[in-house]
Structure formats: C-alpha cells, structure tokens
Design a protein around this motif. Structure first.
Motif, short mmCIF file in Angstrom:
data_model
loop_
_atom_site.label_atom_id
_atom_site.label_comp_id
_atom_site.label_asym_id
_atom_site.label_seq_id
_atom_site.Cartn_x
_atom_site.Cartn_y
_atom_site.Cartn_z
N VAL A 13 0.81 -1.22 0.00
CA VAL A 13 0.00 0.00 0.00
C VAL A 13 0.85 1.27 0.00
O VAL A 13 0.37 2.34 -0.37
CB VAL A 13 -0.98 0.02 1.19
CG1 VAL A 13 -1.94 -1.15 1.11
CG2 VAL A 13 -0.24 0.01 2.52
N ASP A 16 3.68 2.93 -4.11
CA ASP A 16 3.65 4.06 -5.04
C ASP A 16 4.20 5.33 -4.41
O ASP A 16 4.92 6.10 -5.05
CB ASP A 16 2.21 4.29 -5.52
CG ASP A 16 1.73 3.19 -6.46
OD1 ASP A 16 2.59 2.49 -7.02
OD2 ASP A 16 0.51 3.03 -6.60
N ARG A 17 3.84 5.55 -3.16
CA ARG A 17 4.29 6.79 -2.50
C ARG A 17 5.80 6.79 -2.31
O ARG A 17 6.47 7.81 -2.47
CB ARG A 17 3.59 6.93 -1.14
CG ARG A 17 3.82 8.28 -0.49
CD ARG A 17 3.00 8.42 0.78
NE ARG A 17 3.43 7.46 1.80
CZ ARG A 17 4.44 7.68 2.64
NH1 ARG A 17 5.14 8.80 2.56
NH2 ARG A 17 4.76 6.79 3.55
N HIS A 27 -1.84 7.02 -5.86
CA HIS A 27 -1.56 5.90 -6.74
C HIS A 27 -0.76 6.37 -7.95
O HIS A 27 -0.78 7.55 -8.32
CB HIS A 27 -2.87 5.28 -7.26
CG HIS A 27 -3.69 4.63 -6.20
ND1 HIS A 27 -3.35 3.44 -5.62
CD2 HIS A 27 -4.85 5.02 -5.62
CE1 HIS A 27 -4.27 3.10 -4.74
NE2 HIS A 27 -5.19 4.04 -4.71
N GLN A 28 -0.06 5.42 -8.58
CA GLN A 28 0.58 5.72 -9.84
C GLN A 28 -0.47 6.10 -10.88
O GLN A 28 -1.59 5.59 -10.86
CB GLN A 28 1.37 4.50 -10.34
CG GLN A 28 2.69 4.26 -9.62
CD GLN A 28 3.77 5.26 -10.03
OE1 GLN A 28 3.61 5.99 -11.01
NE2 GLN A 28 4.85 5.28 -9.27
N THR A 65 3.01 2.57 -15.90
CA THR A 65 2.00 1.95 -15.05
C THR A 65 2.29 0.47 -14.87
O THR A 65 2.20 -0.06 -13.75
CB THR A 65 0.59 2.15 -15.64
OG1 THR A 65 0.42 3.52 -15.98
CG2 THR A 65 -0.47 1.73 -14.64
N LYS A 72 6.15 -3.88 -7.75
CA LYS A 72 5.46 -4.39 -6.57
C LYS A 72 5.55 -5.92 -6.50
O LYS A 72 5.80 -6.50 -5.44
CB LYS A 72 3.99 -3.97 -6.58
CG LYS A 72 3.77 -2.48 -6.40
CD LYS A 72 2.29 -2.14 -6.47
CE LYS A 72 2.06 -0.64 -6.39
NZ LYS A 72 0.64 -0.27 -6.49
N HIS A 271 -3.29 -1.05 -13.51
CA HIS A 271 -3.74 -0.19 -12.40
C HIS A 271 -4.80 -0.90 -11.56
O HIS A 271 -4.74 -0.86 -10.32
CB HIS A 271 -4.30 1.11 -12.98
CG HIS A 271 -4.75 2.09 -11.94
ND1 HIS A 271 -3.88 2.82 -11.17
CD2 HIS A 271 -6.00 2.45 -11.54
CE1 HIS A 271 -4.57 3.60 -10.34
NE2 HIS A 271 -5.86 3.38 -10.53
N ILE A 275 -4.32 -2.04 -7.50
CA ILE A 275 -5.25 -1.67 -6.42
C ILE A 275 -5.77 -2.93 -5.72
O ILE A 275 -5.86 -2.99 -4.49
CB ILE A 275 -6.41 -0.83 -6.97
CG1 ILE A 275 -5.90 0.53 -7.44
CG2 ILE A 275 -7.50 -0.65 -5.91
CD1 ILE A 275 -6.95 1.40 -8.10
N GLU A 278 -3.63 -4.53 -2.94
CA GLU A 278 -3.51 -3.89 -1.63
C GLU A 278 -4.22 -4.67 -0.53
O GLU A 278 -3.85 -4.59 0.64
CB GLU A 278 -4.02 -2.45 -1.70
CG GLU A 278 -3.18 -1.58 -2.62
CD GLU A 278 -3.69 -0.15 -2.71
OE1 GLU A 278 -4.73 0.16 -2.07
OE2 GLU A 278 -3.05 0.67 -3.39
#
Length: 426
Positions: A13, A16-17, A27-28, A65, A72, A271, A275, A278
């Motif tokens: 989670v 991306d940050r 998010h990206q 993306t 990840k 994308h 998500i 997560e």
C-alpha cells in the motif's frame, strides 16, 4: 524505513508513495500513451540497441504503469525483476516459447491447470519433448531428467486436485543439475509462499486470480528470483548476452514474449490489479479460513466421497503445506458419492456462482470433468485423479456460516442426510 524493511501489506500500500508519483498522487497514474518520445534521436537509438536502460519506447513492451506493478510483484516475490503479461497463460506461454526450442526437454507436473496441459501438447507439436511426472516424488522427477532437459515446471497447489509437489527437493535437484526451476505460484500467491525459498528460478502468477483478487482484470507475471545462472543457459540469444547476466533471461522473455508475441498488459488493467493487490493478505487469510471450515464440513457429510484440501490432516501433502505455506488458500475440491446428483446439487446452491475462474471475492463453483477438463479426455483425467463427480470451489469472502448453511441445504435437498456432526471450528 525502506520498502524492504516494511511488512507485507505495508510494502504494497506504500509502494507508489515511496517510489514517487507526479503531483502527489496516492496511486501511480494510468499512462495511456502507446508511444514515448525522446529529446535526442541518439537516446531513441540507444533504447533500441540496449545502451539506454529504464526508458519506454512503445507500450507493447511496457509503460510506467505496468512498470510500477512489476516493481510491486518483484518486491513481494523477493526477485530481481518481473515482466507482466495480458493473462496468466500469456506468462506461461512466454516462459515456454521464449526459453525452449525444438529438441529441448521439459519435465512438468502431471497435475497442471487445464489450459497449461493443452499448451504442453502444442509444445510437443513444435518439437519440444515433454515428460509428465508425479511431482510429489523427487525420485520421479530425477528419473525423468535427461541431458537435454532445460526446465522443470510445477504448480504450488494443483488445480483442481490440490496435489503439492515436493517443492524443496525438486529445487535441490534442479540446482544440482543446472536446470531451470519454474514454479507457478498462482493459487498460493506470495502472501502464503515464496518460491525463491525452495530454489525457484522463475515464478509465475496469474494476476487475474489471487493477486488481483476481484475478478475484474486479466493479467499474468513472470518474476526472476536471481538464483539461476543465465550465463550457462544455452538458449539465450547472442544479442541479449550483454551486461549483467542476471537479467538475460528476463530480458529475453520481455523482448520475445511482449515485443514479438504481443501478450501485453494494458495500463488500465495494470492499475486495476495494483489496487486489488492492496488487500491481498486480508483476502487470502479470510478465504483460507473459510475454505478450511467448508472442507471440514464436507469431509463429514455422507453425500461426499472425498475432499481435497491441503489443510486437512489426511491430505497426502499436509505436512508440506504446514511447513511451507502460511495457509492453504481458497481452492478446494470434493467428490460427490453419487455422480448423478451433481447438477442437482450445483443448481440448489444459492451463494456460489456457477462459473469458471478462481481467486475472486465471490465464491465460484464448477463441475470439473464436463467443463474445464472435458477437452483433456478421460485418460488424462484419470491420470490427474479427476473423478467424474469432482466439484471445484474457489472460496470467496462471504461469511463462512452462510456458505456452510447453503451447502447443507443443497446437499439435503437432493437426498443426502443432513449432517448433525458438522464441525465449524477453524
């Protein structure tokens, strides 16, 4: 704290940050461009010739993306790199077709996903020798090895019979023989198992299933664990034998599997999968616990002849599952005692969706022999221990009590006796 020091879910989670996103986005971004421009033509030339790394030129080989998603997955599988594909089968096909050639030999588990089994037939037609083995026995795998063996392929938990290979022993065997060890981690996912720990060279995941988890996006991935010595692999093309040999295999998979074959994952799907990832650990924990309860209930029901779930003590590979997996996942199968009642039982169920597919938030159910393994034929089904009355269940996130009550009413409705000894403890 670096991403490598964080816990499993935190690393997903926060990925991306930590990597950094434009404009402070959480998010990206979804990059929809198919082309990417360069200020200097020399840089464009450098990308094509491999001198410039980390740049994008055409979306068929990746976008920012898809690259974020690959990062990840690499983190979760503890690898050195990942290539994403439009489907899980795209990933499987890319590994076989970009790393094997006519005259090579592949050793595969006999208990593989139906479409993978079909693909093995295609490989034979292309001149690649394929030997199917009993993967629960290291001796059986060792006996199958030949001088031209290039790869051993297994799945962590077989679909639908739930057989588990002797994962660490096969890893030792492949290491000593210098053979690629490819492990499909789809059912367990990195939330429950890390194939790198048993010596896997490459790890495949169908992102459509456990990782994406919501039945809303197709995708697949291949992760290189960094263990295999690609400098000794004879099938790497000369043009890719440059720089650090650690990345030769993955580069060839990307170039041949994406650039040449075109099984590319779109940014929109990437994308969506990112998500979904997560909540990976939360979903797997919940569905595994419910699957365990359902397996225990079905085991005691007089209308059920057998239950196939690695969490049950009587499962042949129970000890392997207990030692290596964090839980036994959402996949279970069971054989009805009276095959003639199969359609009636399935039609009487109200919660499970009668559909193909796996790893969804919703429970999915399907009769195995007349659907996903019908094309394989009776002989193959017999070799894979798929009974005519086998029913596969992909357990979702519904309340366990609701699922158990639904199975009981369905089994009772078609004539089986309601079971007073139901065990709903986990």
């Amino acid at each position: 704290m670096s991403q490598y020091e964080m816990g499993f879910t935190t690393s997903i989670v926060q990925a991306d940050r930590i990597a950094g996103v434009p404009h402070g986005g959480v998010h990206q971004a979804i990059h929809t461009s198919t082309q990417f421009g360069f200020e200097k033509v020399e840089d464009l030339i450098g990308v094509f010739q491999g001198a410039v790394k980390g740049s994008f030129n055409y979306a068929r080989q990746g976008t920012p993306t898809t690259a974020a998603l690959e990062s990840k997955i690499t983190q979760l599988e503890r690898g050195c790199g990942t290539v994403c594909f439009s489907t899980g089968m795209g990933a499987v096909a890319a590994v076989f077709l970009t790393l094997l050639k006519a005259g090579d030999h592949l050793v595969s588990s006999r208990y593989v996903f139906g479409n993978t089994n079909s693909l093995l037939g295609t490989l034979r037609d292309l001149g690649i020798e394929v030997t199917l083995v009993e993967p629960t026995s290291q001796a059986a795998v060792a006996f199958a090895l030949r001088p031209n063996t290039r790869m051993v392929f297994v799945e962590t938990i077989a679909n639908p019979g739930t057989q588990i290979p002797d994962l660490p022993a096969i890893g030792e065997l492949c290491r000593d023989a210098g053979v690629l060890y490819v492990v499909d981690n789809t059912v367990t996912s990195p939330a429950l198992f890390t194939p790198r720990n048993v010596g896997a060279s490459l790890v495949i995941n169908s992102l459509s299933k456990t990782l994406g988890g919501h039945g809303a996006a197709l995708g697949g991935s291949v992760t290189d664990t960094g263990i295999f010595d690609w400098s000794r692999y004879p099938n790497i093309f000369n043009s890719y034998r440059r720089g650090d040999s650690t990345y030769w295999g993955l580069q060839q998979i990307r170039k041949k599997g994406l650039r040449d074959m075109g099984a590319s994952l779109s940014s929109q799907q990437a994308h969506q999968i990112a998500i979904g990832m997560e909540t990976l650990a939360l979903r797997v924990q919940r569905s595994s616990a419910t699957a365990m309860e359902l397996a225990r209930y079905l085991r005691e029901h007089p209308g059920v002849a057998a239950v196939h779930y690695p969490g049950l003590e009587e499962h042949p590979q129970f000890e392997t599952a207990r030692q290596w997996f964090g839980a036994c996942s959402w996949l279970l199968s069971f054989d009805l005692r009276d095959v003639g009642t199969m359609t009636s039982v399935l039609n009487a169920l109200k919660i499970p969706i009668k559909a193909t597919g796996l790893g969804d938030t919703r429970t999915l159910i399907i009769p195995v022999a007349p659907t996903i393994f019908w094309e394989a034929g009776a002989e193959t089904r017999r070799d894979m221990r798929i009974a005519d009355g086998m029913i596969r269940v992909s357990v979702g996130l519904e309340d366990a009590t609701d699922l158990l009550e639904d199975f009981e009413q369905a089994l009772t409705k078609v004539g089986a006796i309601s079971n007073p000894k139901r065990n709903t403890s986990c």
